[in-house]
Write an enzyme that holds these catalytic residues in place. Structure first.
Site, mmCIF file in Angstrom:
data_model
loop_
_atom_site.group_PDB
_atom_site.id
_atom_site.type_symbol
_atom_site.label_atom_id
_atom_site.label_comp_id
_atom_site.label_asym_id
_atom_site.label_seq_id
_atom_site.Cartn_x
_atom_site.Cartn_y
_atom_site.Cartn_z
ATOM 1 N N ASP A 80 -32.584 -17.173 38.759
ATOM 2 C CA ASP A 80 -31.727 -17.554 39.587
ATOM 3 C C ASP A 80 -30.388 -17.247 39.141
ATOM 4 O O ASP A 80 -29.330 -17.273 39.687
ATOM 5 C CB ASP A 80 -31.851 -19.251 39.532
ATOM 6 C CG ASP A 80 -31.735 -19.690 38.364
ATOM 7 O OD1 ASP A 80 -31.454 -18.933 37.254
ATOM 8 O OD2 ASP A 80 -31.802 -21.011 38.011
ATOM 9 N N SER A 81 -30.339 -16.249 38.127
ATOM 10 C CA SER A 81 -29.020 -15.601 37.799
ATOM 11 C C SER A 81 -28.509 -14.448 38.617
ATOM 12 O O SER A 81 -27.544 -14.378 38.725
ATOM 13 C CB SER A 81 -29.278 -14.722 36.406
ATOM 14 O OG SER A 81 -30.608 -14.059 36.553
ATOM 15 N N ASP A 119 -38.180 -17.500 39.086
ATOM 16 C CA ASP A 119 -37.577 -18.682 38.765
ATOM 17 C C ASP A 119 -37.704 -19.809 39.899
ATOM 18 O O ASP A 119 -37.490 -19.354 40.859
ATOM 19 C CB ASP A 119 -36.135 -18.447 38.551
ATOM 20 C CG ASP A 119 -35.569 -18.696 36.988
ATOM 21 O OD1 ASP A 119 -36.287 -19.419 36.438
ATOM 22 O OD2 ASP A 119 -34.478 -18.235 36.785
ATOM 23 N N LYS A 149 -40.973 -19.921 36.356
ATOM 24 C CA LYS A 149 -40.217 -20.272 35.203
ATOM 25 C C LYS A 149 -39.500 -21.667 35.776
ATOM 26 O O LYS A 149 -38.850 -21.464 36.902
ATOM 27 C CB LYS A 149 -39.143 -19.230 34.624
ATOM 28 C CG LYS A 149 -38.408 -19.846 33.477
ATOM 29 C CD LYS A 149 -37.350 -18.765 32.918
ATOM 30 C CE LYS A 149 -36.160 -18.422 33.666
ATOM 31 N NZ LYS A 149 -35.342 -19.522 33.623
ATOM 32 N N GLU A 151 -36.699 -24.777 34.036
ATOM 33 C CA GLU A 151 -35.691 -25.611 32.892
ATOM 34 C C GLU A 151 -36.327 -26.790 32.920
ATOM 35 O O GLU A 151 -36.669 -27.561 33.802
ATOM 36 C CB GLU A 151 -34.352 -25.430 33.484
ATOM 37 C CG GLU A 151 -33.842 -23.923 33.517
ATOM 38 C CD GLU A 151 -32.329 -23.943 34.118
ATOM 39 O OE1 GLU A 151 -31.872 -22.815 34.275
ATOM 40 O OE2 GLU A 151 -31.550 -25.039 34.017
ATOM 41 N N GLU A 218 -32.445 -20.396 25.020
ATOM 42 C CA GLU A 218 -30.979 -19.907 25.334
ATOM 43 C C GLU A 218 -29.755 -20.702 24.763
ATOM 44 O O GLU A 218 -29.891 -21.964 24.544
ATOM 45 C CB GLU A 218 -30.647 -20.006 26.884
ATOM 46 C CG GLU A 218 -29.350 -19.328 27.348
ATOM 47 C CD GLU A 218 -29.254 -19.255 29.007
ATOM 48 O OE1 GLU A 218 -28.264 -18.854 29.308
ATOM 49 O OE2 GLU A 218 -30.149 -19.453 29.537
#
Length: 301
Positions: A80-81, A119, A149, A151, A218
Site C-alpha cells: 500500500d506504499s 497488501d 500482508k 498490519e 519496520e
C-alpha cells in the site's frame, strides 16, 4: 564499467565497502536459485531453516515487476506504499482494495518466479476475520496473489488465523505500521523501552502462533529485531530493523533513487533514477524543439 551513484561512492579517504559474495546457483536458493517455478511459502520456510538471507522489493506494475523477477528477487510486495509513491496520496491510508487488486494483477502478469504478496489496505480487514477473508479472497482469486500482508500483531491475530486456515498464506507486519500514521502522529521508531519492546515481541509471537509464514519488522531498534528473529521460527523481514533479520525489504522507488525529497534513514539508494529519467526527458524535449527528432531513421516514407 558501471558507475557508482553518489550514494554508493565512498567518502574521500574511506575504504569502499566489500562486495557481497555471490550466491551459488542452487535450485533451493531464493536469490540465485535456478528453479523457474513460482516460489512458495514452503520455500520461505526452508530458507529460514538454512539460515539463508533473501531480498524483497515492492512492485506496482508489470514492467517493473518483470525487471525485478528477471533479476532474481524472490518476493515482490504489492504494498500500500503505492499510495505515497505511485498514486500521489499523502499516506497509505486512502489506498483502496480495488487499487491493490488491479496493480497486484499487473505484477502477477509481469512475473514468472517471484512470490507476489499483496497488501490488505486500511479498512479492508479491521472489522474482523470475516472481512479480512473476504478482502484477501479477492486478491487471491482476482489478482492471483500468492499471499497477502496485513498490519498488526495481537490485534490482528484472529484475522491471520482465519485466513491461514482458509488456505491463504499471510505475511504479518509489526513495529511501525504505516496505516496507523494518524494514531502515531507520524512515523516514529517502535519498540524503544522495556514495555514497548515486550509488546512488540508479543505481537510477533502472536502472528506466528496464528500461522503467519513471515513477519515484517519496520522501524525497530536493531537489537530488538535481532532478539525477535532469534525467538521466531518464521522469518523476519526487516525495513529499518538492522542486519540480523532474515530478509530485507525496500520500497523500490526509494531503493532506485526515484523518490523525490528526503528518504528514510534506513534507505540505501543504488541508483539515481529520478535524475537519469529527468535528463532523458530534457534531451527528448530539446531534440523536438530543435528539430532533431524525429530524424530520417525514425521516419516512414
Amino acid at each position: 564499467m558501471t558507475q557508482l551513484s553518489p550514494a554508493q561512492k565512498p567518502a574521500a579517504g574511506a575504504t569502499a565497502e566489500p562486495t557481497a559474495k555471490p550466491v551459488k546457483d542452487n535450485p533451493k536458493s531464493l536469490y540465485g536459485g535456478t528453479s523457474s517455478r513460482r516460489i512458495t511459502v514452503r520455500d520461505i520456510a526452508a530458507a529460514k531453516e538454512r539460515g539463508e538471507k533473501w531480498p524483497m522489493l515492492t512492485a506496482y506494475d508489470a514492467m517493473t515487476a518483470s525487471v525485478f523477477d528477471e533479476s532474481g528477487i524472490p518476493v515482490l510486495l504489492v504494498g500500500d506504499s503505492m499510495g505515497n509513491c505511485h498514486l500521489g496520496y499523502e499516506s497509505t491510508v486512502p489506498v483502496t482494495l480495488d487499487e491493490i487488486a488491479i496493480l497486484s494483477a499487473a505484477v502477477v502478469r509481469g512475473t514468472k518466479r517471484a512470490l507476489v504478496v499483496a497488501d490488505l489496505p486500511f479498512g479492508s480487514y479491521q472489522e474482523g476475520p470475516v472481512q479480512a477473508l473476504r478482502s484477501a479472497t479477492r486478491l487471491v482469486k482476482e489478482a492471483g496473489a500468492g499471499a497477502v500482508k496485513l498490519e498488526g500483531g495481537e490485534r490482528s491475530a484472529h484475522q491471520v488465523e482465519l485466513l491461514v486456515s482458509s488456505g491463504i498464506p499471510v505475511m504479518a507486519h509489526v513495529g511501525l505500521t504505516p496505516q496507523s500514521v494518524h494514531a502515531y502522529g507520524g512515523y516514529p521508531v517502535q519498540g524503544r523501552g522495556e514495555e514497548a519492546a515486550q509488546q512488540l515481541l508479543r505481537d510477533a509471537k502472536a502472528v506466528q502462533d496464528a500461522g503467519a509464514f513471515a513477519v515484517v519488522l519496520e522501524a525497530v531498534p536493531a537489537e530488538l529485531a535481532a532478539e525477535v528473529t532469534r525467538s521466531l521460527h518464521i522469518p523476519t523481514v526487516g525495513i529499518g530493523a538492522g542486519v540480523e533479520c532474515d530478509a530485507q525489504v525496500l520500497v523500490w522507488t526509494d531503493m532506485a533513487g526515484f523518490t523525490a525529497g528526503r528518504v528514510p534513514r534506513f534507505v540505501k539508494q543504488y541508483l539515481q533514477l529520478r535524475e537519469l529519467l529527468g535528463s532523458a526527458a530534457k534531451a527528448f524535449a530539446e531534440d523536438v524543439v530543435g528539430g532533431a527528432f524525429p530524424a530520417e531513421e525514425h521516419t516512414f516514407h
